[in-house]
Design a protein around this motif. Structure first.
Motif, mmCIF file in Angstrom:
data_model
loop_
_atom_site.group_PDB
_atom_site.id
_atom_site.type_symbol
_atom_site.label_atom_id
_atom_site.label_comp_id
_atom_site.label_asym_id
_atom_site.label_seq_id
_atom_site.Cartn_x
_atom_site.Cartn_y
_atom_site.Cartn_z
ATOM 1 N N SER A 20 25.056 26.064 58.207
ATOM 2 C CA SER A 20 23.682 25.022 58.067
ATOM 3 C C SER A 20 24.056 23.874 58.661
ATOM 4 N N LEU A 21 25.601 24.605 57.746
ATOM 5 C CA LEU A 21 25.995 22.878 57.911
ATOM 6 C C LEU A 21 26.669 22.049 59.535
ATOM 7 N N LYS A 42 27.619 34.513 52.046
ATOM 8 C CA LYS A 42 27.747 33.700 51.764
ATOM 9 C C LYS A 42 28.103 32.162 52.601
ATOM 10 N N ALA A 43 29.419 32.083 52.649
ATOM 11 C CA ALA A 43 29.999 31.183 53.393
ATOM 12 C C ALA A 43 30.046 31.344 54.954
ATOM 13 N N LYS A 52 29.656 23.954 42.988
ATOM 14 C CA LYS A 52 28.464 24.365 44.218
ATOM 15 C C LYS A 52 29.805 23.823 45.242
ATOM 16 N N GLU A 59 23.180 20.604 60.656
ATOM 17 C CA GLU A 59 22.861 19.741 59.914
ATOM 18 C C GLU A 59 23.670 18.403 60.017
ATOM 19 N N GLU A 96 26.829 31.866 56.337
ATOM 20 C CA GLU A 96 25.180 31.072 56.220
ATOM 21 C C GLU A 96 25.936 29.580 56.235
ATOM 22 N N LYS A 97 26.816 29.140 54.826
ATOM 23 C CA LYS A 97 26.577 28.352 54.903
ATOM 24 C C LYS A 97 26.982 26.867 55.458
ATOM 25 N N PHE A 156 32.986 25.488 48.809
ATOM 26 C CA PHE A 156 33.047 25.964 48.608
ATOM 27 C C PHE A 156 34.187 26.718 47.871
ATOM 28 N N PHE A 165 31.129 31.276 49.227
ATOM 29 C CA PHE A 165 30.318 29.785 48.802
ATOM 30 C C PHE A 165 29.569 30.340 47.490
ATOM 31 N N SER A 166 29.411 28.859 46.791
ATOM 32 C CA SER A 166 29.150 29.668 45.448
ATOM 33 C C SER A 166 27.657 28.619 45.495
ATOM 34 N N ASP A 167 26.456 28.287 45.217
ATOM 35 C CA ASP A 167 26.105 26.801 44.412
ATOM 36 C C ASP A 167 25.655 27.720 43.468
#
Length: 108
Positions: free
Chosen positions: A14-15, A7-8, A87, A18, A10-11, A89, A80-82
């Motif tokens: 993505s960041l 998950k971290a 929400k 972005e 992927e984030k 890291f 990483f948690s959403d």
């Protein structure tokens, strides 16, 4: 060594996209004084590897850590948690003897 959950990873990817960072921008993890428990994590992108940096790679993500911060971060997992309870890291740090409620700071 510092590891990264899926998950971290992927984030981070993505960041990086972005915010317009190149794929070669690494993730720098530092420990600074502050926060309600005494020490705080600092996480950002960095394209410069300094001579004193320790470089770790997990799941294709390069992590840069200065020698001083490494003393506090050995064995840490970056997640990483959403979810509803927060929400962002999260650092799962086996060296921390206590953490604050928000997870932003810790003590050893």
């Amino acid at each position: 060594m510092i590891t990264v959950t899926d998950k971290a990873k992927e984030k981070i990817i993505s960041l990086r996209k972005e915010e317009g960072h190149a794929n070669y921008n690494n993730v720098r993890v530092m420990v600074k004084g502050g926060g309600c428990s005494g020490l705080m994590y600092d996480l950002n992108f960095d394209d410069e590897i300094k001579p004193a940096d320790q470089v770790f790679e997990d799941k294709g993500i390069k992590i840069l850590v200065d020698k001083k911060s490494l003393l506090y971060l050995v064995g840490t997992v970056l997640d990483f948690s959403d979810g509803l309870n927060g929400k962002g890291f999260q650092f799962i740090n086996p060296n921390a003897t206590r953490t604050c409620g928000c997870g932003e700071s810790f003590a050893v």
